[in-house]
Scaffold this active site. Structure first.
Site, mmCIF file in Angstrom:
data_model
loop_
_atom_site.group_PDB
_atom_site.id
_atom_site.type_symbol
_atom_site.label_atom_id
_atom_site.label_comp_id
_atom_site.label_asym_id
_atom_site.label_seq_id
_atom_site.Cartn_x
_atom_site.Cartn_y
_atom_site.Cartn_z
ATOM 1 N N HIS A 107 0.752 -1.097 -0.077
ATOM 2 C CA HIS A 107 -0.048 0.014 0.073
ATOM 3 C C HIS A 107 0.933 1.528 -0.001
ATOM 4 O O HIS A 107 0.589 2.255 -0.518
ATOM 5 C CB HIS A 107 -0.852 0.093 1.282
ATOM 6 N N GLN B 97 -1.063 -3.699 -9.106
ATOM 7 C CA GLN B 97 -1.517 -4.612 -10.086
ATOM 8 C C GLN B 97 -1.558 -6.079 -9.433
ATOM 9 O O GLN B 97 -2.198 -6.798 -10.041
ATOM 10 C CB GLN B 97 0.297 -5.087 -10.877
HETATM 11 P P1 AMP Z 1 -6.655 -3.402 -0.457
HETATM 12 O O1 AMP Z 1 -6.513 -2.667 0.709
HETATM 13 O O2 AMP Z 1 -6.275 -4.960 -0.686
HETATM 14 O O3 AMP Z 1 -8.132 -3.190 -1.239
HETATM 15 O O4 AMP Z 1 -5.679 -2.713 -1.620
HETATM 16 C C1 AMP Z 1 -5.579 -1.407 -1.776
HETATM 17 C C2 AMP Z 1 -4.777 -1.151 -3.068
HETATM 18 O O5 AMP Z 1 -3.458 -1.254 -2.758
HETATM 19 C C3 AMP Z 1 -5.009 -1.653 -4.434
HETATM 20 O O6 AMP Z 1 -4.855 -0.966 -5.522
HETATM 21 C C4 AMP Z 1 -4.267 -2.984 -4.252
HETATM 22 O O7 AMP Z 1 -4.100 -3.369 -5.694
HETATM 23 C C5 AMP Z 1 -2.985 -2.339 -3.690
HETATM 24 N N1 AMP Z 1 -2.123 -3.310 -2.957
HETATM 25 C C6 AMP Z 1 -2.402 -4.378 -2.454
HETATM 26 N N2 AMP Z 1 -1.382 -4.980 -2.280
HETATM 27 C C7 AMP Z 1 -0.349 -4.728 -3.013
HETATM 28 C C8 AMP Z 1 1.176 -5.134 -3.100
HETATM 29 N N3 AMP Z 1 1.453 -6.181 -2.592
HETATM 30 N N4 AMP Z 1 1.782 -4.178 -3.991
HETATM 31 C C9 AMP Z 1 1.129 -3.086 -4.437
HETATM 32 N N5 AMP Z 1 -0.049 -2.722 -4.369
HETATM 33 C C10 AMP Z 1 -0.853 -3.305 -3.487
#
Ligand code: AMP
Length: 282
Positions: A37, A150
């Site tokens: 994040h 991604q």
């Molecule tokens: P989430 O909190 O899981 O809904 O994720 C929020 C944002 O962070 C989304 O755009 C995800 O794709 C991104 N995200 C989650 N995990 C990763 C990661 N390991 N690397 C890069 N971006 C991430």
């Protein structure tokens, strides 16, 4: 960092900044933040004037109530991490602010096929729920730039489609997946894995790399079967493992060096559902 809890306050604050010509970068999240994040926040800080992060666990994108209840929440640690990394604004609304009534949860978005394959097939209604919250958040924040990971590749395609359906002029930046040393993609859900579970979970990424290395010399159907059987023998329950085009996520049974493909996978380890993907490199 300024913490906003009410959409009206944030909307008028950011409205003034936009009128002054500032570029607003936005990274929507569901909290339990990790370095993946934070990589979105860092990218936004490099490319825009003001960086906004939202932390909101969106109930309507969970097709499974137990998954929603088990979703990790850690607001104090999130605030600390965002502050340490120079995020300017955190938006942490409550449910009434996003969904004032039941009616507001009923809108349908014409995303089409992309919302009903892979994640959409195994999590019915998931992407409609994602679209509901993203439309709301985009109306409130009105960003110039949107930063997505991604890691959730299909979601990036769905949100690109949503943004075009809404006729919004927003630059969408898809940031690379951050991984741990074992190759495991960082995810809030990893908090629910034991140490040995995390080690085992790294097999998912290893499988993607294995397919990538062999795909131009092997029969894809056989390769996928072999990898699924290997994952299942190690205790995974595979929802899908597929090779597809990067544009429309059309499954393919053969690849040509000049086109662009991705391998997508979703699997359970115990009751934790993990997803990952790898863009194929020749
Ligand atoms: P989430 O909190 O899981 O809904 O994720 C929020 C944002 O962070 C989304 O755009 C995800 O794709 C991104 N995200 C989650 N995990 C990763 C990661 N390991 N690397 C890069 N971006 C991430």
């Amino acid at each position: 960092m300024i913490l906003f809890k009410h959409s009206g306050d944030l909307e008028s604050y950011l409205g003034k900044l936009r009128s002054a010509g500032l570029q607003i970068g936005f990274a929507p999240t569901m909290g339990a933040l990790h370095p993946g994040h934070i990589s979105l926040i860092e990218r936004s800080k490099r490319e825009t004037d003001v960086t906004v992060c939202s932390v909101y666990v969106n109930p309507v994108q969970f097709n499974n109530k137990d998954d929603f209840k088990a979703y990790p929440v850690n607001l104090e640690a999130d605030i600390l991490l965002l502050e340490q990394n120079g995020c300017d604004i955190l938006f942490h609304p409550d449910e009434k602010d996003i969904y004032p009534d039941e009616e507001s949860k009923n809108k349908h978005f014409a995303i089409g096929r992309l919302a009903n394959i892979f994640e959409g097939k195994f999590r019915p209604g998931h992407f409609q729920g994602v679209c509901l919250v993203v439309e709301k958040l985009l109306d409130i924040v009105n960003p110039t730039h949107l930063f997505l990971g991604q890691k959730d590749y299909q979601q990036t395609l769905v949100i690109k489609k949503l943004v075009s359906l809404l006729h919004k002029n927003i630059r969408i930046i898809v940031c690379p997946t951050l991984r741990g040393e074992s190759g495991l993609a960082m995810s809030s859900r990893n908090l629910r894995l034991s140490a040995s579970g995390k080690e085992l979970a790294s097999e998912l990424h290893k499988s993607l790399v294995y397919i990538n290395d062999k795909i131009f010399f092997s029969d894809i159907v056989g390769l996928k079967k072999e990898v699924i059987a290997n994952l299942e023998s190690k205790g995974f329950k595979v929802d899908y493992l597929e090779t597809a085009t990067t544009g429309e996520l059309e499954p393919v049974q053969s690849v040509e060096p000049k086109s662009s493909y991705i391998i997508v996978v979703a699997a359970y380890l115990g009751d934790v559902r993990l997803i990952d993907n790898l863009i194929i490199t020749s």
